[in-house]
Design a protein around this motif. Sequence first.
Motif, short mmCIF file in Angstrom:
data_model
loop_
_atom_site.label_atom_id
_atom_site.label_comp_id
_atom_site.label_asym_id
_atom_site.label_seq_id
_atom_site.Cartn_x
_atom_site.Cartn_y
_atom_site.Cartn_z
N LEU A 208 -107.61 -71.47 -73.32
CA LEU A 208 -106.98 -71.37 -74.64
C LEU A 208 -107.19 -72.63 -75.47
O LEU A 208 -107.33 -72.56 -76.70
N TYR A 209 -107.19 -73.78 -74.80
CA TYR A 209 -107.28 -75.07 -75.49
C TYR A 209 -108.36 -75.92 -74.83
O TYR A 209 -108.06 -76.88 -74.10
N VAL B 66 -96.95 -78.17 -80.96
CA VAL B 66 -96.16 -77.25 -80.16
C VAL B 66 -96.41 -77.53 -78.68
O VAL B 66 -97.22 -78.38 -78.32
N ILE B 67 -95.71 -76.80 -77.83
CA ILE B 67 -95.80 -76.97 -76.38
C ILE B 67 -96.40 -75.71 -75.77
O ILE B 67 -95.99 -74.59 -76.12
N ILE B 68 -97.36 -75.87 -74.90
CA ILE B 68 -97.92 -74.73 -74.18
C ILE B 68 -96.82 -74.12 -73.31
O ILE B 68 -96.11 -74.83 -72.60
N ALA B 69 -96.66 -72.80 -73.39
CA ALA B 69 -95.59 -72.13 -72.65
C ALA B 69 -95.72 -72.37 -71.15
O ALA B 69 -96.83 -72.44 -70.61
N GLY B 70 -94.58 -72.48 -70.48
CA GLY B 70 -94.58 -72.72 -69.04
C GLY B 70 -95.22 -71.60 -68.24
O GLY B 70 -95.64 -71.81 -67.10
N ALA C 220 -94.41 -65.34 -80.87
CA ALA C 220 -94.71 -63.94 -80.57
C ALA C 220 -96.21 -63.69 -80.56
O ALA C 220 -96.70 -62.78 -79.88
N LYS C 221 -96.93 -64.51 -81.30
CA LYS C 221 -98.38 -64.33 -81.43
C LYS C 221 -99.17 -65.21 -80.46
O LYS C 221 -100.25 -64.82 -79.99
N HIS C 222 -98.66 -66.38 -80.17
CA HIS C 222 -99.35 -67.34 -79.31
C HIS C 222 -98.45 -67.71 -78.14
O HIS C 222 -97.23 -67.68 -78.25
N ARG C 223 -99.06 -68.12 -77.03
CA ARG C 223 -98.31 -68.44 -75.81
C ARG C 223 -97.86 -69.90 -75.83
O ARG C 223 -98.30 -70.74 -75.06
N VAL C 224 -96.99 -70.19 -76.80
CA VAL C 224 -96.49 -71.54 -77.00
C VAL C 224 -94.98 -71.49 -77.20
O VAL C 224 -94.38 -70.43 -77.39
N ALA C 225 -94.36 -72.67 -77.16
CA ALA C 225 -92.96 -72.85 -77.51
C ALA C 225 -92.88 -73.99 -78.51
O ALA C 225 -93.80 -74.82 -78.62
N VAL D 197 -99.92 -79.47 -77.79
CA VAL D 197 -101.15 -79.15 -78.53
C VAL D 197 -100.81 -78.96 -80.00
O VAL D 197 -99.65 -78.74 -80.36
N PRO D 198 -101.82 -79.04 -80.88
CA PRO D 198 -101.57 -78.72 -82.29
C PRO D 198 -101.15 -77.25 -82.43
O PRO D 198 -101.51 -76.40 -81.62
N GLN D 199 -100.39 -76.98 -83.46
CA GLN D 199 -99.98 -75.59 -83.72
C GLN D 199 -101.21 -74.70 -83.89
O GLN D 199 -102.09 -75.02 -84.68
#
Length: 220
Positions: free
Chosen positions: A200-201, A186-190, A170-175, A215-217
């Motif tokens: 972002l990275y 974690v995985i960068i959101a599609g 909810a806070k970061h654009r990751v899954a 990427v790292p959390q």
Amino acid sequence: MTLQIGSTAPDFEAETTEGRMRFHDWIGDSWCVLFSHPKDFTPVCTTELGYMAKIKPEFDRRNVKIIGFSVDPVGNHARWAEDIGETQGHKPNYPMIGDPELEISKLYGMLPASTSGTSDGRTPADNQTVRNVFVIGPDKKIKLILVYPMTTGRNFDEVLRVIDSLQLTAKHRVATPVNWKQGEDVIIAGSVSNDEAKQLYPEGWREPKPYIRIVPQPGS
């Protein structure tokens, strides 16, 4: 009513072991776990309620309120709480909703809308579908629905793990990938383009396939 992830959690007023409450007002700006039970004085549910009391500090730390629910009257809940404390070592330290008219059970789709009568005289088997876990966000939207059979105790450590993922994403654009735990990659959101991802990275990411960008959390 058919509730799905993304649906607004139905609001209601009810008696609880901590007094009368309006559900959405009680949630406030917190997250919430609502977990339901088909009947008081049932063995599997007794273990679940005791375990939730034991790990309540973990929910508190995540700004998550927990609330139990059973079709029986609140007076029965109070007597059941004594048994829970005696047998599990932890007495419920969170409110328990009573639903003797079955209104909330039907509102949340756990019993058919055509169900008649009250909780009086109904057996656990009559209410076997009242075995849900709802995770609700501060926006009052349902984020997770789990449904369990009566013979299988719920895994509330898994609920905590999912909440960690929900709050992170909810806070970061990751899954989060399979079996993810706090602090792992974690995985960068599609929905994030490579150009956005570079912003972002800036240190880059691992990419075993173009659609898997690891990427790292964030914040870990």
